[in-house]
Design a protein around this motif. Structure first.
Motif, PDB file in Angstrom:
ATOM      1  N   UNK A   1       5.415  10.518  -1.573  1.00 62.54           N
ATOM      2  CA  UNK A   1       4.941   9.145  -1.733  1.00 62.54           C
ATOM      3  C   UNK A   1       5.567   8.292  -0.634  1.00 62.54           C
ATOM      4  N   UNK A   2       4.715   7.645   0.175  1.00 62.23           N
ATOM      5  CA  UNK A   2       5.192   6.786   1.255  1.00 62.23           C
ATOM      6  C   UNK A   2       4.781   5.343   0.954  1.00 62.23           C
ATOM      7  N   UNK A   3       5.761   4.478   0.755  1.00 58.87           N
ATOM      8  CA  UNK A   3       5.502   3.068   0.462  1.00 58.87           C
ATOM      9  C   UNK A   3       5.400   2.287   1.762  1.00 58.87           C
ATOM     10  N   UNK A   4       4.359   1.466   1.887  1.00 59.33           N
ATOM     11  CA  UNK A   4       4.101   0.692   3.103  1.00 59.33           C
ATOM     12  C   UNK A   4       4.243  -0.807   2.861  1.00 59.33           C
ATOM     13  N   UNK A   5       4.706  -1.524   3.884  1.00 50.17           N
ATOM     14  CA  UNK A   5       4.817  -2.985   3.800  1.00 50.17           C
ATOM     15  C   UNK A   5       3.636  -3.682   4.477  1.00 50.17           C
ATOM     16  N   UNK A   6       2.551  -2.938   4.667  1.00 45.41           N
ATOM     17  CA  UNK A   6       1.338  -3.489   5.275  1.00 45.41           C
ATOM     18  C   UNK A   6       0.137  -2.780   4.662  1.00 45.41           C
ATOM     19  N   UNK A   7      -1.046  -3.322   4.916  1.00 45.88           N
ATOM     20  CA  UNK A   7      -2.261  -2.718   4.374  1.00 45.88           C
ATOM     21  C   UNK A   7      -3.228  -2.351   5.494  1.00 45.88           C
ATOM     22  N   UNK A   8      -4.228  -1.618   5.128  1.00 43.18           N
ATOM     23  CA  UNK A   8      -5.289  -1.198   6.041  1.00 43.18           C
ATOM     24  C   UNK A   8      -5.991  -2.392   6.679  1.00 43.18           C
ATOM     25  N   UNK A   9      -6.215  -3.430   5.894  1.00 41.24           N
ATOM     26  CA  UNK A   9      -7.012  -4.564   6.360  1.00 41.24           C
ATOM     27  C   UNK A   9      -6.477  -5.176   7.655  1.00 41.24           C
ATOM     28  N   UNK A  10      -5.172  -5.322   7.767  1.00 41.19           N
ATOM     29  CA  UNK A  10      -4.577  -5.933   8.955  1.00 41.19           C
ATOM     30  C   UNK A  10      -4.177  -4.914  10.014  1.00 41.19           C
ATOM     31  N   UNK A  11      -4.266  -3.623   9.715  1.00 44.68           N
ATOM     32  CA  UNK A  11      -3.700  -2.603  10.594  1.00 44.68           C
ATOM     33  C   UNK A  11      -4.607  -1.383  10.737  1.00 44.68           C
ATOM     34  N   UNK A  12      -5.861  -1.606  10.969  1.00 41.81           N
ATOM     35  CA  UNK A  12      -6.825  -0.500  11.060  1.00 41.81           C
ATOM     36  C   UNK A  12      -6.456   0.503  12.157  1.00 41.81           C
ATOM     37  N   UNK A  13      -5.835   0.022  13.229  1.00 41.88           N
ATOM     38  CA  UNK A  13      -5.461   0.924  14.323  1.00 41.88           C
ATOM     39  C   UNK A  13      -4.331   1.871  13.937  1.00 41.88           C
ATOM     40  N   UNK A  14      -3.603   1.557  12.872  1.00 47.05           N
ATOM     41  CA  UNK A  14      -2.505   2.415  12.429  1.00 47.05           C
ATOM     42  C   UNK A  14      -2.940   3.450  11.398  1.00 47.05           C
ATOM     43  N   UNK A  15      -4.227   3.520  11.107  1.00 45.63           N
ATOM     44  CA  UNK A  15      -4.729   4.550  10.202  1.00 45.63           C
ATOM     45  C   UNK A  15      -4.849   5.859  10.976  1.00 45.63           C
TER      46      UNK A  15
ATOM     47  N   UNK B   1       0.859  -1.186   0.000  1.00 42.42           N
ATOM     48  CA  UNK B   1       0.000   0.000   0.000  1.00 42.42           C
ATOM     49  C   UNK B   1       0.893   1.233   0.000  1.00 42.42           C
ATOM     50  N   UNK B   2       0.261   2.387  -0.236  1.00 42.75           N
ATOM     51  CA  UNK B   2       1.036   3.626  -0.162  1.00 42.75           C
ATOM     52  C   UNK B   2       0.163   4.794   0.270  1.00 42.75           C
ATOM     53  N   UNK B   3       0.841   5.797   0.856  1.00 44.82           N
ATOM     54  CA  UNK B   3       0.214   7.065   1.225  1.00 44.82           C
ATOM     55  C   UNK B   3       0.737   8.110   0.259  1.00 44.82           C
ATOM     56  N   UNK B   4      -0.153   8.925  -0.258  1.00 42.86           N
ATOM     57  CA  UNK B   4       0.246   9.989  -1.177  1.00 42.86           C
ATOM     58  C   UNK B   4      -0.163  11.321  -0.577  1.00 42.86           C
ATOM     59  N   UNK B   5       0.829  12.181  -0.341  1.00 46.13           N
ATOM     60  CA  UNK B   5       0.556  13.519   0.183  1.00 46.13           C
ATOM     61  C   UNK B   5       0.236  14.447  -0.978  1.00 46.13           C
ATOM     62  N   UNK B   6      -0.708  15.337  -0.773  1.00 48.10           N
ATOM     63  CA  UNK B   6      -1.101  16.263  -1.827  1.00 48.10           C
ATOM     64  C   UNK B   6       0.082  17.107  -2.289  1.00 48.10           C
ATOM     65  N   UNK B   7      -0.057  17.671  -3.447  1.00 45.31           N
ATOM     66  CA  UNK B   7       1.004  18.440  -4.088  1.00 45.31           C
ATOM     67  C   UNK B   7       1.557  19.527  -3.165  1.00 45.31           C
ATOM     68  N   UNK B   8       2.897  19.616  -3.118  1.00 48.45           N
ATOM     69  CA  UNK B   8       3.526  20.645  -2.284  1.00 48.45           C
ATOM     70  C   UNK B   8       3.870  21.878  -3.118  1.00 48.45           C
TER      71      UNK B   8
END
Length: 87
Positions: A51-65, A37-44
């Motif tokens: 662009x932040x690349x993640x080694x996990x997804x929302x499904x297993x880590x809802x508390x980290x949202x 998964x990834x997080x994309x920050x709006x245009x600066x």
């Protein structure tokens, strides 16, 4: 594919990069074998996106949202299909 506007996944960062367009973040995730998964920050002010690349997804880590109006969270579609046994 999960998409959450105004949210980002924390504590699972592989790496971050500045990209010239939104689509390039998805390409970087596809090229990184551990990215699901990834997080994309709006245009600066430089016209780039964080662009932040993640080694996990929302499904297993809802508390980290985390609520953050400057970000969009996206699951990596190809990796999700592989995990679900489509290929």
């Amino acid at each position: 594919m999960q998409v959450f506007r105004g949210q980002r996944l924390k504590n699972h960062l592989i790496r971050s990069a500045e990209v010239l367009n939104k689509e390039l973040c998805g390409v970087l995730c596809f090229m990184e074998s551990k990215c699901v998964s990834y997080n994309l920050m709006t245009e600066n002010e430089n016209g780039k996106y964080k662009c932040e690349l993640n080694n996990a997804s929302y499904e297993e880590n809802k508390r980290d949202m985390e609520e953050d109006s400057n970000y969009v969270y996206r699951g990596a579609e190809v990796k999700q299909l592989l995990q679900e046994g489509w290929f």
